[in-house]
Structure formats: structure tokens, C-alpha cells
Design a protein around this motif. Structure first.
Motif, PDB file in Angstrom:
ATOM      1  N   ALA A  26     -34.497 -18.095  16.066  1.00  0.00           N
ATOM      2  CA  ALA A  26     -33.267 -17.491  16.164  1.00  0.00           C
ATOM      3  C   ALA A  26     -32.041 -18.478  16.321  1.00  0.00           C
ATOM      4  O   ALA A  26     -30.879 -18.323  15.586  1.00  0.00           O
ATOM      5  N   THR A  27     -32.136 -19.563  16.896  1.00  0.00           N
ATOM      6  CA  THR A  27     -31.012 -20.656  17.068  1.00  0.00           C
ATOM      7  C   THR A  27     -30.802 -21.122  15.705  1.00  0.00           C
ATOM      8  O   THR A  27     -29.599 -21.474  15.310  1.00  0.00           O
ATOM      9  N   LEU A  28     -32.127 -21.476  15.105  1.00  0.00           N
ATOM     10  CA  LEU A  28     -31.654 -22.060  13.506  1.00  0.00           C
ATOM     11  C   LEU A  28     -31.097 -21.162  12.683  1.00  0.00           C
ATOM     12  O   LEU A  28     -30.252 -21.663  11.915  1.00  0.00           O
ATOM     13  N   ALA A  29     -31.406 -19.852  12.667  1.00  0.00           N
ATOM     14  CA  ALA A  29     -30.656 -18.761  11.930  1.00  0.00           C
ATOM     15  C   ALA A  29     -29.162 -18.807  12.409  1.00  0.00           C
ATOM     16  O   ALA A  29     -28.378 -18.626  11.355  1.00  0.00           O
ATOM     17  N   ALA A  30     -28.970 -18.843  13.567  1.00  0.00           N
ATOM     18  CA  ALA A  30     -27.564 -18.804  14.018  1.00  0.00           C
ATOM     19  C   ALA A  30     -26.942 -19.939  13.441  1.00  0.00           C
ATOM     20  O   ALA A  30     -25.829 -19.947  13.141  1.00  0.00           O
ATOM     21  N   ILE A  31     -27.424 -21.019  13.687  1.00  0.00           N
ATOM     22  CA  ILE A  31     -26.720 -22.629  13.190  1.00  0.00           C
ATOM     23  C   ILE A  31     -26.653 -22.362  11.652  1.00  0.00           C
ATOM     24  O   ILE A  31     -25.385 -22.690  10.940  1.00  0.00           O
ATOM     25  N   ALA A  83     -26.183 -19.523   9.779  1.00  0.00           N
ATOM     26  CA  ALA A  83     -25.240 -18.678   9.506  1.00  0.00           C
ATOM     27  C   ALA A  83     -23.919 -19.481   9.635  1.00  0.00           C
ATOM     28  O   ALA A  83     -22.654 -19.103   8.965  1.00  0.00           O
ATOM     29  N   VAL A  84     -23.520 -20.024  10.629  1.00  0.00           N
ATOM     30  CA  VAL A  84     -22.376 -20.668  11.071  1.00  0.00           C
ATOM     31  C   VAL A  84     -21.990 -21.787   9.857  1.00  0.00           C
ATOM     32  O   VAL A  84     -20.792 -21.748   9.324  1.00  0.00           O
ATOM     33  N   VAL A  85     -22.947 -22.510   9.513  1.00  0.00           N
ATOM     34  CA  VAL A  85     -22.966 -23.626   8.406  1.00  0.00           C
ATOM     35  C   VAL A  85     -22.540 -22.995   7.046  1.00  0.00           C
ATOM     36  O   VAL A  85     -21.488 -23.369   6.576  1.00  0.00           O
ATOM     37  N   GLY A  86     -23.206 -21.837   6.882  1.00  0.00           N
ATOM     38  CA  GLY A  86     -22.746 -21.062   5.649  1.00  0.00           C
ATOM     39  C   GLY A  86     -21.405 -20.672   5.519  1.00  0.00           C
ATOM     40  O   GLY A  86     -20.666 -20.399   4.532  1.00  0.00           O
ATOM     41  N   LEU A  87     -20.677 -19.889   6.693  1.00  0.00           N
ATOM     42  CA  LEU A  87     -19.514 -19.516   6.607  1.00  0.00           C
ATOM     43  C   LEU A  87     -18.583 -20.715   6.484  1.00  0.00           C
ATOM     44  O   LEU A  87     -17.373 -20.388   5.939  1.00  0.00           O
ATOM     45  N   LEU A  88     -18.798 -21.808   7.242  1.00  0.00           N
ATOM     46  CA  LEU A  88     -17.869 -23.075   6.855  1.00  0.00           C
ATOM     47  C   LEU A  88     -17.975 -23.681   5.555  1.00  0.00           C
ATOM     48  O   LEU A  88     -16.825 -23.844   4.939  1.00  0.00           O
ATOM     49  N   LEU A  89     -19.223 -23.746   4.855  1.00  0.00           N
ATOM     50  CA  LEU A  89     -18.893 -24.093   3.515  1.00  0.00           C
ATOM     51  C   LEU A  89     -18.449 -23.268   2.679  1.00  0.00           C
ATOM     52  O   LEU A  89     -18.115 -23.542   1.691  1.00  0.00           O
ATOM     53  N   SER A  90     -18.586 -21.811   2.752  1.00  0.00           N
ATOM     54  CA  SER A  90     -18.028 -20.796   1.723  1.00  0.00           C
ATOM     55  C   SER A  90     -16.450 -20.808   1.931  1.00  0.00           C
ATOM     56  O   SER A  90     -15.765 -20.268   0.910  1.00  0.00           O
ATOM     57  N   ARG A  91     -15.706 -21.539   2.739  1.00  0.00           N
ATOM     58  CA  ARG A  91     -14.101 -21.565   2.823  1.00  0.00           C
ATOM     59  C   ARG A  91     -13.761 -22.313   2.031  1.00  0.00           C
ATOM     60  O   ARG A  91     -13.818 -23.224   1.650  1.00  0.00           O
TER      61      ARG A  91
END
Length: 169
Positions: free
Chosen positions: A154-159, A161-169
């Protein structure tokens, strides 16, 4: 939620009338240990005095005055809960203390309050109370405590997701 076996009902009269082998072990325990709710761990000697003849020799012990405990010291280690009001002498009867296939049928452990513990007797701290365990669970895992596999995923999935959001900007 599963049920835990708390005890077993035993016919005391049947135990008293039993012709099986009985050993006796007399131990000193500091009364303060009992008041604190602690238990004890006993390293039972390899030879235990016969309770039927008090070491004099009888048919139960083959005229030796004693019974043999298991050879391995780990198999001779027992844990007991101390009565909270240990002020004099208390006898605890253990049925088949070394398992169903061991020759000793009963072990009478005489506990007496004293200033020091007998050799081979160690204090075992009381288990944490259920209130302490609930408050610890409410606070979450302790720092440095190992995490379970689902918690790590769950922790890895959350990390991710955050990295994916930052890279998509």
C-alpha cells in the motif's frame, strides 16, 4: 474471532485415586513476583522426587524414590502463573506436564513465598494488559517495527501514485 481454550475441567477425585506416577517439586518464589502478576519458568531437574513415597521407594517409582523427567532440558522447562496471594505455600497439580507420552502422570509443584527464588526458577513478566495492547494498536505501528506485506504494498502504491502525478505535469 476464534476461541482460545482457557482450561480443562478435570475430576479431582479421579486424579487423587489415580495409580499413575506422581512427582513432587518444592520451590521458593519471591512473593513480590506474584503480587506483580508475573509468572515463572521452571527448569525441572532430570530426576523428580516421587510424591507417593516422598523419596522412600514404592511400586510407583520402581523403588527408586524418584521419577525421570525428559532428557532434553527444553522439554523439562515449564511455565506457571503465580497466584496473586502467594503468602504461604500453594500446591499446583500439573497433569501430564511433559506431554501425553511421557511416563510422569502428575507433577505436584509446591510454591512457597520466600525472599529469593529457588535455583532453576526464573521470573516471567506478565503479558501486556488488553487495555495497553488496544492503546498501542490505536497509536499505530511502532517506529522501527517490521511492516506487513500489505502495508508495504500500500505504501509503494501511494508513492507510485504521487510520482506519477508529479511526472504528468
Amino acid at each position: 474471532m476464534g476461541r482460545a481454550e482457557l482450561g480443562q475441567l478435570i475430576d479431582r477425585g479421579a486424579l487423587d485415586a489415580s495409580g499413575g506416577s506422581q512427582g513432587r517439586l518444592s520451590l521458593a518464589v519471591p512473593a513480590a513476583w506474584a503480587r506483580d502478576g508475573a509468572g515463572i519458568e521452571i527448569s525441572v531437574p532430570a530426576r523428580i522426587c516421587c510424591a507417593r513415597c516422598d523419596g522412600g521407594g514404592c511400586d510407583s517409582c520402581d523403588r527408586s524414590g524418584a521419577h525421570r523427567a525428559p532428557a532434553e532440558s527444553a522439554a523439562r522447562t515449564l511455565r506457571l502463573s503465580l497466584p496473586a496471594d502467594l503468602t504461604g505455600c500453594v500446591t499446583v497439580r500439573l497433569v501430564r506436564p511433559f506431554g501425553e507420552h511421557a511416563p510422569l502422570e502428575q507433577l505436584l509443584v509446591e510454591l512457597r513465598a520466600d525472599t529469593a527464588a529457588s535455583p532453576g526458577v526464573l521470573r516471567v513478566p506478565p503479558p501486556p494488559s488488553s487495555a495497553t495492547a488496544r492503546s498501542r494498536a490505536a497509536r499505530g505501528p511502532l517506529l522501527g517495527a517490521p511492516l506487513s506485506a500489505p502495508a508495504v504494498l500500500a505504501t509503494l502504491a501511494a508513492i507510485a501514485a504521487v510520482v506519477g502525478l508529479l511526472l504528468s505535469r
